[in-house]
Design a protein around this motif. Structure first.
Motif, PDB file in Angstrom:
ATOM      1  N   VAL A  87      19.565-132.009 -11.252  1.00 19.07           N
ATOM      2  CA  VAL A  87      19.248-131.985  -9.711  1.00 19.07           C
ATOM      3  C   VAL A  87      17.942-131.207  -9.578  1.00 19.07           C
ATOM      4  CG1 VAL A  87      20.537-129.753  -9.617  1.00 19.07           C
ATOM      5  CG2 VAL A  87      20.026-130.947  -7.461  1.00 19.07           C
ATOM      6  N   ALA A  88      16.955-131.539  -8.823  1.00 18.50           N
ATOM      7  CA  ALA A  88      15.617-131.172  -8.512  1.00 18.50           C
ATOM      8  C   ALA A  88      15.142-131.667  -7.310  1.00 18.50           C
ATOM      9  CB  ALA A  88      14.851-131.594  -9.901  1.00 18.50           C
ATOM     10  N   PRO A  89      13.974-131.300  -6.893  1.00 15.89           N
ATOM     11  CA  PRO A  89      13.301-131.787  -5.944  1.00 15.89           C
ATOM     12  C   PRO A  89      12.946-133.340  -6.024  1.00 15.89           C
ATOM     13  CG  PRO A  89      12.281-129.766  -6.196  1.00 15.89           C
ATOM     14  CD  PRO A  89      13.350-129.962  -7.347  1.00 15.89           C
ATOM     15  N   ARG A  90      13.070-134.145  -4.899  1.00 23.96           N
ATOM     16  CA  ARG A  90      13.146-135.501  -5.173  1.00 23.96           C
ATOM     17  C   ARG A  90      11.875-136.020  -5.788  1.00 23.96           C
ATOM     18  NH1 ARG A  90      14.606-139.079  -0.098  1.00 23.96           N
ATOM     19  NH2 ARG A  90      12.474-138.262   0.822  1.00 23.96           N
ATOM     20  N   GLU A  91      10.777-135.220  -5.402  1.00 21.98           N
ATOM     21  CA  GLU A  91       9.461-135.874  -5.982  1.00 21.98           C
ATOM     22  C   GLU A  91       9.304-135.857  -7.421  1.00 21.98           C
ATOM     23  OE1 GLU A  91       8.659-131.687  -4.241  1.00 21.98           O
ATOM     24  OE2 GLU A  91       9.866-133.470  -3.575  1.00 21.98           O
ATOM     25  N   GLU A 109       9.757-137.378   4.401  1.00 21.55           N
ATOM     26  CA  GLU A 109      10.681-136.041   4.678  1.00 21.55           C
ATOM     27  C   GLU A 109      10.438-135.060   3.716  1.00 21.55           C
ATOM     28  OE1 GLU A 109      15.559-135.747   5.548  1.00 21.55           O
ATOM     29  OE2 GLU A 109      14.681-137.398   4.101  1.00 21.55           O
ATOM     30  N   VAL A 110      10.422-133.852   4.295  1.00 14.60           N
ATOM     31  CA  VAL A 110      10.149-132.715   3.244  1.00 14.60           C
ATOM     32  C   VAL A 110      11.380-131.998   2.895  1.00 14.60           C
ATOM     33  CG1 VAL A 110       7.782-132.341   4.252  1.00 14.60           C
ATOM     34  CG2 VAL A 110       9.973-131.180   5.151  1.00 14.60           C
ATOM     35  N   GLY A 111      11.417-131.284   1.977  1.00 14.91           N
ATOM     36  CA  GLY A 111      12.854-130.468   1.510  1.00 14.91           C
ATOM     37  C   GLY A 111      13.781-131.248   0.917  1.00 14.91           C
ATOM     38  N   VAL A 112      13.570-132.488   0.483  1.00 16.11           N
ATOM     39  CA  VAL A 112      14.722-133.475  -0.067  1.00 16.11           C
ATOM     40  C   VAL A 112      14.952-133.060  -1.632  1.00 16.11           C
ATOM     41  CG1 VAL A 112      15.623-135.627  -0.302  1.00 16.11           C
ATOM     42  CG2 VAL A 112      14.574-134.974   1.860  1.00 16.11           C
ATOM     43  N   TRP A 113      16.070-132.803  -1.948  1.00  8.85           N
ATOM     44  CA  TRP A 113      16.465-132.666  -3.193  1.00  8.85           C
ATOM     45  C   TRP A 113      17.208-133.865  -3.779  1.00  8.85           C
ATOM     46  CZ3 TRP A 113      16.607-128.018  -6.838  1.00  8.85           C
ATOM     47  CH2 TRP A 113      15.601-126.997  -6.652  1.00  8.85           C
ATOM     48  N   SER A 114      17.125-134.054  -5.018  1.00 10.01           N
ATOM     49  CA  SER A 114      18.098-135.207  -5.265  1.00 10.01           C
ATOM     50  C   SER A 114      18.908-134.851  -6.520  1.00 10.01           C
ATOM     51  CB  SER A 114      17.119-136.611  -5.906  1.00 10.01           C
ATOM     52  OG  SER A 114      16.585-137.033  -4.781  1.00 10.01           O
ATOM     53  N   LEU A 115      20.135-135.532  -6.697  1.00 13.68           N
ATOM     54  CA  LEU A 115      20.985-135.324  -7.765  1.00 13.68           C
ATOM     55  C   LEU A 115      21.270-136.513  -8.304  1.00 13.68           C
ATOM     56  CD1 LEU A 115      24.502-133.306  -7.683  1.00 13.68           C
ATOM     57  CD2 LEU A 115      24.184-135.607  -9.194  1.00 13.68           C
ATOM     58  N   VAL A 116      20.874-136.883  -9.570  1.00 20.45           N
ATOM     59  CA  VAL A 116      20.742-138.366 -10.249  1.00 20.45           C
ATOM     60  C   VAL A 116      21.633-138.501 -11.449  1.00 20.45           C
ATOM     61  CG1 VAL A 116      18.204-138.431  -9.296  1.00 20.45           C
ATOM     62  CG2 VAL A 116      18.789-137.705 -11.715  1.00 20.45           C
TER      63      VAL A 116
END
Length: 199
Positions: A87-91, A109-116
């Motif tokens: 899990v980390a910032p999407r970028e 969109e800012v502030g999006v994190w992703s769990l992959v």
């Protein structure tokens, strides 16, 4: 279940993560680099003709860790590593921005994190540890300024899927945690999203 603690993967925990993944790097020499590298680069790194396959992926994850980018969270039972969630910032996940099936619908969109990805050793699956890792990932993203946590689960309605196919989690798992799951407008693949802003 014995008491489990879940911690950010910082430089001093690299050897614990390396040991958890083992010599094959969890999923077939992936080292949780699948979403962090361009498709052609990742494919080249796991080619069967390479005796050192996966080394570049391992180095990608190691470098993030030792450079204090916190690529995810590691679970411990006592002092023994027993689970992982990326899990980390999407970028940080290059492949997401290039993916036809998961490309952000609003790349500004800012502030999006992703769990992959989740990784649990076979003996730890089915006991609720994945849910604990998900809860910890939500808390971690929120505490570090995330506004939205996004994930890309598998829909297992109609039957179970092999564990190798559900490394991103399941729709049911995310919905139970309060996420809203909607099909991606281009591909139809499920995308789970949870707002993290304080009410």
């Amino acid at each position: 279940m014995t008491a489990v603690s879940i911690e950010p993967v910082t430089p001093e925990r690299w050897e614990d993560l390396e040991g958890l993944f083992g010599p094959t790097g969890a999923y077939g020499h992936c080292w949780c680099a699948y979403f962090r590298r361009r498709a052609k680069d990742f494919s080249a790194s796991v080619g069967c003709a390479q005796p050192e396959r996966g080394d570049t992926n391992r180095e990608t994850l190691r470098r993030l860790t030792v450079d204090n980018h916190v690529p995810g969270l590691i679970a411990y039972e006592g002092e023994q590593p027993c689970g992982w969630v990326s899990v980390a910032p999407r970028e940080q996940y290059v492949r997401l921005s290039r993916s036809r099936s998961l490309r952000p619908t609003d790349p500004t969109e800012v502030g999006v994190w992703s769990l992959v990805c989740f990784w649990l050793p076979p003996r730890r699956r089915g006991g609720g540890l994945g849910t604990r890792l998900l809860d910890a990932a939500v808390q971690h993203a929120r505490a570090n300024g995330g506004r939205v946590l996004e994930a890309y689960p598998v829909d297992t309605v109609g039957g179970r899927a092999p564990s190798a196919e559900v490394y991103t989690g399941t729709v049911r798992m995310f919905e139970k945690a309060g996420f809203t799951c909607q099909p991606h407008p281009k591909s139809g693949r499920p995308v789970a999203r949870l707002g993290l802003k304080d009410e």
